[in-house]
Design an enzyme around this catalytic site. Structure first.
Site, short mmCIF file in Angstrom:
data_model
loop_
_atom_site.label_atom_id
_atom_site.label_comp_id
_atom_site.label_asym_id
_atom_site.label_seq_id
_atom_site.Cartn_x
_atom_site.Cartn_y
_atom_site.Cartn_z
N LYS A 120 4.78 2.45 10.34
CA LYS A 120 4.14 2.67 11.61
C LYS A 120 4.94 3.41 12.71
CE LYS A 120 2.70 0.06 15.81
NZ LYS A 120 2.86 -1.16 16.51
N ASP A 138 -1.78 -0.14 13.34
CA ASP A 138 -1.31 -1.04 14.14
C ASP A 138 -2.41 -2.29 13.99
OD1 ASP A 138 -3.68 -0.25 15.52
OD2 ASP A 138 -2.61 0.51 17.33
#
Length: 215
Positions: A120, A138
């Protein structure tokens, strides 16, 4: 599926525009990397408050690499999980200084090899700094992608790979930006504003609930 995906993306473009926006304040790649590490389990708004003074105290990677662990912990304490975050930030900064001359690397493999940097965080850097097509998964992206039927996966990495198959490359970065806004304004984790939602007819979860109520 392609037509449906195109319709969803067109509506997101219409409502939120196609401008690339980063919600974490930064002036260079190193600052965005630190801010993204701090954003784990913390709101962007709180991170931005902390980094305002943090980046003045530690102006570059060399400064973070030489930081005192206990002092840095106190500096970032409001972001939560500060013991781990401080340790990772110092380790990450040291690796960048030693291996890359203080410059944040570009390649996914190089980024994810740094302490505290997962896919991420790496994709945030790749997308926002280097403009390499990348999908950031996310909590908003994971939740809403499942609701829209883009994926049934729960593991972020698997969700990322599924979205890479479904979304056109020119929307990889944009999708995350738009979905964050959508998730904050309409599609909450609890009590989403389904009646106000412009993607209502595409929502698998909403349509399933509607069918159950009708039977």
């Amino acid at each position: 599926m392609k037509k449906r995906t195109g319709e969803i993306l067109a509506l997101l473009d219409e409502h939120y525009g196609t401008e690339y926006v980063c919600y974490l304040n930064h002036e260079n790649p190193g600052q965005l990397l630190i801010a993204t590490i701090l954003s784990a389990q913390c709101t962007d708004a709180r991170v931005n408050i902390v980094t305002e003074s943090l980046f003045q105290k530690y102006p570059d990677m060399q400064a973070f690499a030489g930081a005192d662990l206990k002092e840095l912990e106190q500096d970032i304490k409001p972001t939560g999980f500060y013991h781990n975050k401080a340790k990772n930030i110092i380790g990450c900064a040291k690796a960048i200084c030693e291996q890359y001359g203080g410059e944040v690397p570009r390649r996914l493999e190089e980024l994810t090899a740094l302490p505290g940097v997962g896919r991420k965080t790496a994709n945030v850097i790749r997308g926002n700094i280097y403009h390499d097509p990348s999908i950031v998964v996310d909590t908003h992206v994971k939740r809403i992608s499942r609701r829209l039927g883009f994926t049934e996966e729960t593991d972020p990495e698997k969700v990322e790979y599924e979205l890479m198959k479904v979304l056109p490359k020119d929307h990889w970065i944009l999708y995350n930006i738009q979905i964050i806004t959508f998730g904050r304004q309409i599609c909450f984790a609890r009590s989403p504003k389904c009646e106000e939602c412009f993607l209502q007819k595409y929502c698998v979860e909403y349509q399933e609930r509607k069918r159950r109520n009708e039977t």
